[in-house]
Motif scaffolding. Sequence first.
Motif, PDB file in Angstrom:
ATOM      1  N   SER A   1       4.086   7.413   6.500  1.00 46.03           N
ATOM      2  CA  SER A   1       3.120   6.416   6.022  1.00 46.03           C
ATOM      3  C   SER A   1       3.669   4.997   6.087  1.00 46.03           C
ATOM      4  O   SER A   1       2.924   4.028   5.939  1.00 46.03           O
ATOM      5  CB  SER A   1       2.669   6.742   4.595  1.00 46.03           C
TER       6      SER A   1
ATOM      7  N   GLY B   1       0.805  -1.224   0.000  1.00 46.21           N
ATOM      8  CA  GLY B   1       0.000   0.000   0.000  1.00 46.21           C
ATOM      9  C   GLY B   1       0.830   1.262   0.000  1.00 46.21           C
ATOM     10  O   GLY B   1       1.831   1.373  -0.711  1.00 46.21           O
ATOM     11  N   SER B   2       0.412   2.218   0.836  1.00 40.26           N
ATOM     12  CA  SER B   2       1.082   3.520   0.864  1.00 40.26           C
ATOM     13  C   SER B   2       2.520   3.408   1.368  1.00 40.26           C
ATOM     14  O   SER B   2       3.381   4.193   0.964  1.00 40.26           O
ATOM     15  CB  SER B   2       0.295   4.519   1.715  1.00 40.26           C
TER      16      SER B   2
ATOM     17  N   GLN C   1       4.616   2.410  -1.654  1.00 37.21           N
ATOM     18  CA  GLN C   1       4.735   3.565  -2.545  1.00 37.21           C
ATOM     19  C   GLN C   1       5.762   4.560  -1.986  1.00 37.21           C
ATOM     20  O   GLN C   1       6.615   5.060  -2.708  1.00 37.21           O
ATOM     21  CB  GLN C   1       3.382   4.234  -2.727  1.00 37.21           C
ATOM     22  N   GLY C   2       5.661   4.844  -0.683  1.00 40.44           N
ATOM     23  CA  GLY C   2       6.621   5.746  -0.043  1.00 40.44           C
ATOM     24  C   GLY C   2       8.031   5.187  -0.077  1.00 40.44           C
ATOM     25  O   GLY C   2       8.995   5.928  -0.312  1.00 40.44           O
TER      26      GLY C   2
END
Length: 155
Positions: free
Chosen positions: A120, A40-41, A44-45
Amino acid sequence: MLRTHTRSVAATLASALVSVLAAGCGASSTSTVTEPSPSGSAAQGCRAVMARLPGRVAGLSRTATGSFTASWGDPAVTMRCGVARPSGLTSTSRCDEVDGVGWYSQEFTEAWRFTTIGRSGFVEVTVPAVHSPAADALVDLAPAVSAMPVVTACR
């Protein structure tokens, strides 16, 4: 809350942190760094963080890079992105800010481990005691780690 903005102030923080370590303590080289599996995030981070990693950290050249890991020097300063929340991290844990990035600190016999707070995903940096001041690594990694979105401010 301690906020630092330059290598010299960060070095002062690290010197205070490592002063309890015995002089001459070393850390053995880590042959394998466990690769995290963020989703998830956080994933991505982490991709954004990995794309911005410097070639040198605390004066040490990069020795390895994985999908979500990197290391510099020998004994290695290691960074893992997308790790689990540290078991000791609570809402009242101290948050030290180095160049805009909040860190939770853990002392071990021969190293310090720093894990981001308020992002995040969790980014973990382990600095062997022989690489003092430990905060030099945090200063050098701050621009890359800043690519991980903030969800709460360092308090």
